[in-house]
Design an enzyme around this catalytic site. Structure first.
Site, PDB file in Angstrom:
ATOM      1  N   LYS A 178       0.849  -1.195   0.000  1.00  0.00           N
ATOM      2  CA  LYS A 178       0.000   0.000   0.000  1.00  0.00           C
ATOM      3  C   LYS A 178       0.878   1.236   0.000  1.00  0.00           C
ATOM      4  O   LYS A 178       1.471   1.599   1.003  1.00  0.00           O
ATOM      5  CB  LYS A 178      -0.926   0.066   1.213  1.00  0.00           C
ATOM      6  CG  LYS A 178      -1.994   1.135   1.003  1.00  0.00           C
ATOM      7  CD  LYS A 178      -2.428   1.874   2.247  1.00  0.00           C
ATOM      8  CE  LYS A 178      -1.659   3.097   2.613  1.00  0.00           C
ATOM      9  NZ  LYS A 178      -1.738   4.245   1.701  1.00  0.00           N
ATOM     10  N   GLU A 253       9.942   2.156  10.707  1.00  0.00           N
ATOM     11  CA  GLU A 253      10.935   3.216  10.460  1.00  0.00           C
ATOM     12  C   GLU A 253      10.172   4.530  10.579  1.00  0.00           C
ATOM     13  O   GLU A 253       9.372   4.860   9.695  1.00  0.00           O
ATOM     14  CB  GLU A 253      11.528   3.100   9.047  1.00  0.00           C
ATOM     15  CG  GLU A 253      12.306   1.835   8.782  1.00  0.00           C
ATOM     16  CD  GLU A 253      13.623   1.764   9.534  1.00  0.00           C
ATOM     17  OE1 GLU A 253      14.113   2.811   9.993  1.00  0.00           O
ATOM     18  OE2 GLU A 253      14.136   0.654   9.681  1.00  0.00           O
ATOM     19  N   CYS A 287      13.359  11.890   6.465  1.00  0.00           N
ATOM     20  CA  CYS A 287      13.383  11.442   7.857  1.00  0.00           C
ATOM     21  C   CYS A 287      14.714  11.811   8.498  1.00  0.00           C
ATOM     22  O   CYS A 287      14.805  11.981   9.702  1.00  0.00           O
ATOM     23  CB  CYS A 287      13.153   9.945   7.926  1.00  0.00           C
ATOM     24  SG  CYS A 287      14.197   9.026   6.805  1.00  0.00           S
ATOM     25  N   GLU A 388       8.983  16.766  15.302  1.00  0.00           N
ATOM     26  CA  GLU A 388       9.300  16.688  13.868  1.00  0.00           C
ATOM     27  C   GLU A 388       8.359  17.611  13.089  1.00  0.00           C
ATOM     28  O   GLU A 388       7.137  17.482  13.182  1.00  0.00           O
ATOM     29  CB  GLU A 388       9.134  15.241  13.376  1.00  0.00           C
ATOM     30  CG  GLU A 388       9.623  15.068  11.948  1.00  0.00           C
ATOM     31  CD  GLU A 388       9.437  13.646  11.418  1.00  0.00           C
ATOM     32  OE1 GLU A 388       8.353  13.076  11.614  1.00  0.00           O
ATOM     33  OE2 GLU A 388      10.379  13.123  10.798  1.00  0.00           O
TER      34      GLU A 388
HETATM   35  P1  NAD Z   1       2.205   8.712   7.584  1.00  0.00           P
HETATM   36  O1  NAD Z   1       2.450   7.998   8.852  1.00  0.00           O
HETATM   37  O2  NAD Z   1       1.149   9.742   7.549  1.00  0.00           O
HETATM   38  O3  NAD Z   1       1.829   7.665   6.422  1.00  0.00           O
HETATM   39  C1  NAD Z   1       2.687   6.609   6.072  1.00  0.00           C
HETATM   40  C2  NAD Z   1       1.864   5.513   5.420  1.00  0.00           C
HETATM   41  O4  NAD Z   1       0.997   4.946   6.389  1.00  0.00           O
HETATM   42  C3  NAD Z   1       0.945   5.990   4.289  1.00  0.00           C
HETATM   43  O5  NAD Z   1       0.939   5.033   3.259  1.00  0.00           O
HETATM   44  C4  NAD Z   1      -0.405   6.063   4.969  1.00  0.00           C
HETATM   45  O6  NAD Z   1      -1.496   5.925   4.092  1.00  0.00           O
HETATM   46  C5  NAD Z   1      -0.322   4.882   5.905  1.00  0.00           C
HETATM   47  N1  NAD Z   1      -1.239   4.934   7.054  1.00  0.00           N
HETATM   48  C6  NAD Z   1      -1.817   6.008   7.623  1.00  0.00           C
HETATM   49  N2  NAD Z   1      -2.601   5.629   8.657  1.00  0.00           N
HETATM   50  C7  NAD Z   1      -2.504   4.287   8.745  1.00  0.00           C
HETATM   51  C8  NAD Z   1      -3.068   3.314   9.617  1.00  0.00           C
HETATM   52  N3  NAD Z   1      -3.900   3.657  10.599  1.00  0.00           N
HETATM   53  N4  NAD Z   1      -2.744   2.028   9.429  1.00  0.00           N
HETATM   54  C9  NAD Z   1      -1.883   1.652   8.448  1.00  0.00           C
HETATM   55  N5  NAD Z   1      -1.341   2.540   7.577  1.00  0.00           N
HETATM   56  C10 NAD Z   1      -1.638   3.835   7.735  1.00  0.00           C
HETATM   57  O7  NAD Z   1       3.610   9.310   7.137  1.00  0.00           O
HETATM   58  P2  NAD Z   1       3.946  10.212   5.855  1.00  0.00           P
HETATM   59  O8  NAD Z   1       3.422  11.581   6.071  1.00  0.00           O
HETATM   60  O9  NAD Z   1       3.570   9.492   4.617  1.00  0.00           O
HETATM   61  O10 NAD Z   1       5.540  10.228   5.917  1.00  0.00           O
HETATM   62  C11 NAD Z   1       6.266  11.106   6.697  1.00  0.00           C
HETATM   63  C12 NAD Z   1       6.794  10.425   7.934  1.00  0.00           C
HETATM   64  O11 NAD Z   1       7.569   9.289   7.562  1.00  0.00           O
HETATM   65  C13 NAD Z   1       7.744  11.307   8.728  1.00  0.00           C
HETATM   66  O12 NAD Z   1       7.485  11.155  10.095  1.00  0.00           O
HETATM   67  C14 NAD Z   1       9.122  10.751   8.388  1.00  0.00           C
HETATM   68  O13 NAD Z   1      10.120  11.007   9.351  1.00  0.00           O
HETATM   69  C15 NAD Z   1       8.818   9.298   8.267  1.00  0.00           C
HETATM   70  N6  NAD Z   1       9.850   8.609   7.487  1.00  0.00           N
HETATM   71  C16 NAD Z   1      10.720   7.790   8.154  1.00  0.00           C
HETATM   72  C17 NAD Z   1      11.738   7.153   7.470  1.00  0.00           C
HETATM   73  C18 NAD Z   1      12.693   6.228   8.180  1.00  0.00           C
HETATM   74  O14 NAD Z   1      13.326   5.428   7.507  1.00  0.00           O
HETATM   75  N7  NAD Z   1      12.826   6.307   9.503  1.00  0.00           N
HETATM   76  C19 NAD Z   1      11.868   7.352   6.097  1.00  0.00           C
HETATM   77  C20 NAD Z   1      10.968   8.204   5.450  1.00  0.00           C
HETATM   78  C21 NAD Z   1       9.955   8.819   6.155  1.00  0.00           C
END
Ligand code: NAD
Length: 500
Positions: A178, A253, A287, A388
């Site tokens: 997804k 992550e 991130c 963040e």
């Molecule tokens: P997000 O948590 O909003 O969404 C990530 C994914 O999770 C999306 O595909 C979203 O549709 C899905 N999602 C949302 N709610 C969900 C639920 N209840 N159950 C299952 N899936 C769900 O994050 P984002 O805005 O897409 O990304 C930004 C975040 O990602 C930042 O916090 C960033 O630091 C982090 N990030 C971390 C790394 C790492 O390797 N540590 C790398 C890239 C991004």
């Protein structure tokens, strides 16, 4: 691979391109212009059920394909990525908004990761050890787990799927993927190229849609024993709770609040370049972005002056234009969140040195642009130094010495990346030992991980797993220990034989 306009795309389930069962759709927008780039299935738990069923069925044959043969498909996929690198780069600069150099880097990371993991097809090393009994052989082997649920964010729309899907596949698992709702077209291209590389039907399935509707259904599905998730801390906690009842393997992550330390002996030209790149690259939406800069008080004034000048020289614009330094952020909600932190920083008494507002004029009005923003005189406990923000905002924190710098760097809930600029080798080694992050850079910014070392963070950045390198294999395999007795008699292990 031209940009699609408002073309309508589908899910990929069991080797077929299909609409969502409910027929509903959602749009993905181009952040530089606010225009739609395509329409995607707004899937439901029913679509997840179908995808999981297809993946479960495919697992029974995929797990038996010899790993070097599975790897051959990954090698072909890597070759397709190389061939389509320019198209994917251009598409990423449109759908996600990154500048082209960074978008190309994102695709290159996927190529590198795929090649690295394809190499695992001829390794996947286990161990052999001597037995404590005569005429007995023993070894450990990695076993695939089954259907892996892959849930990804939008900020590395080609690289992050490769970090998860390539190791999952080479280990013999099948996948239900997804992608983030802001970058579905790139995910569609990714899977199209995988299918073209010869992946059998059902081995990778894509279900587009929203987190609460599709992501959560994958996380809760009883036939998905492993979830690999990259996203925000808040969603990571929800995913963990949703998976807890079934005791699933959950690989997280999550976010970061990464710091660069600049000591008084640093090469300032280098440090300023590293800070600008780490704080404002990908418009601060990495991130590993440096959202804190911890500066020795002796050079604080000079660092502040140089950073403000560098930020004010940055040219904002669409990622696909060659002269752009800073592209848009992902969507309007991101602008609002970033701007709310500007308000919080001012209210907390930090000094807004530059930026602090959405950018407009010069063709930027319809896009989601935010000016590179620097706060000065930030206290370590302010919210802008703790939470963040995920945008082009960074906080300068003055400190009096090395020990205070390390203390301040560690005093956040996240632990992804850290960096120090110093010419003192003793301090460099102490920083490598004492900074509580999964990644530490010496005389470089906080970004720039390579695919063959573990990637991930301590504390609230994750839950102890790592992506990339050999460490990634642990998420996608179970260890099995095998004992082969060729003595022809019953040799009893775990029995005290001393008196026999
Ligand atoms: P997000 O948590 O909003 O969404 C990530 C994914 O999770 C999306 O595909 C979203 O549709 C899905 N999602 C949302 N709610 C969900 C639920 N209840 N159950 C299952 N899936 C769900 O994050 P984002 O805005 O897409 O990304 C930004 C975040 O990602 C930042 O916090 C960033 O630091 C982090 N990030 C971390 C790394 C790492 O390797 N540590 C790398 C890239 C991004």
């Amino acid at each position: 691979m031209a940009v699609a306009g408002a073309e309508r795309f589908k899910n990929y389930i069991g080797g077929e391109w299909v609409d969502a069962s409910g027929g509903e759709t959602f749009e993905s927008l181009i952040p530089a212009t606010g225009e739609p780039i395509g329409e995607f299935p707004r899937s439901t738990p029913e679509d997840v059920d179908r995808a999981v069923a297809a993946a479960k069925e495919a697992f029974e044959s995929w797990r038996l394909v010899p790993a070097p043969k599975r790897a051959e498909i990954l090698y072909r996929f890597a070759a397709h990525l190389v061939r389509h690198k320019d198209d994917l780069t251009d598409l990423m600069s449109r759908e996600m908004g990154k500048v082209k150099a960074e978008a190309g880097g994102d695709v290159q990371e996927a190529i590198d990761m795929t090649l690295y993991m394809a190499g695992e097809g001829r390794r996947l090393f286990g161990q052999t050890t001597p037995s404590e009994l005569p005429d007995k052989f023993q070894m450990s082997v990695r076993m695939p787990v089954g259907v892996v649920g892959v849930i990804t964010p939008w900020n590395f729309p080609i690289a992050i799927p490769s970090w998860k899907i390539a190791p999952a596949l080479v280990c013999g698992n099948t996948v239900v993927f997804k992608p983030a709702e802001d970058t579905p077209l790139l995910a569609e291209r990714f899977v199209e190229l995988l299918a073209d590389a010869g992946l059998p039907p059902g081995v990778v399935n894509v279900v587009h849609g929203f987190g609460e509707e599709v992501g959560e259904a994958i996380v809760k599905h009883p036939d998905v024993p492993v979830i690999t998730f990259t996203g925000s801390r808040e969603t990571g906690v929800r995913v963990t709770k949703a998976a807890a009842d079934q005791l699933k393997v959950v690989h997280l992550e999550l976010g970061g609040k990464n710091a660069i330390i600049v000591m008084e002996d640093a090469n300032l030209d280098l440090a300023v370049d590293g800070i600008v790149w780490s704080a404002f690259g990908t418009s601060g939406q990495r991130c590993t972005a440096a959202s804190r800069v911890i500066v020795h008080q002796k050079i604080y004034g000079e660092v502040e002056k140089r950073l403000v000048s560098a930020a004010e020289r940055m040219r904002l614009g669409p990622g696909w234009e060659d002269q752009t330094d800073l592209g848009p952020v992902i969507n309007r909600a991101a602008i609002e969140k970033i701007h709310s932190y500007t308000g919080i920083g001012k209210d907390e008494g930090a000094t807004l040195l530059t930026g602090g507002e959405p950018a407009s004029g010069d063709g930027l009005d319809d896009g989601f642009y935010y000016r590179p923003t620097i706060f000065g005189d930030v206290a370590p406990d302010m919210r802008i130094a703790q939470e963040e923000i995920f945008g082009p905002t960074t906080a300068l924190i003055p400190v009096k010495d090395f020990d205070e710098a390390i203390r301040v760097a560690n005093d956040v809930k996240y632990g992804l990346s850290s960096s120090i600029f110093t010419q003192d080798v003793n301090r460099a080694f102490r920083a490598m030992r004492d900074l509580q992050t999964g990644i530490t850079y010496i005389n470089a910014g906080t970004t720039g991980a390579e695919v063959h070392l573990p990637f991930g963070g301590t504390k609230d950045t994750g839950n102890g797993h790592r992506e990339a390198g050999q460490a990634a294999l642990d998420v996608f395999t179970e260890w099995k220990s095998l004992y082969i007795d060729y003595s022809g008699k019953l040799q009893r292990a775990q029995i005290d034989n001393a008196e026999e």
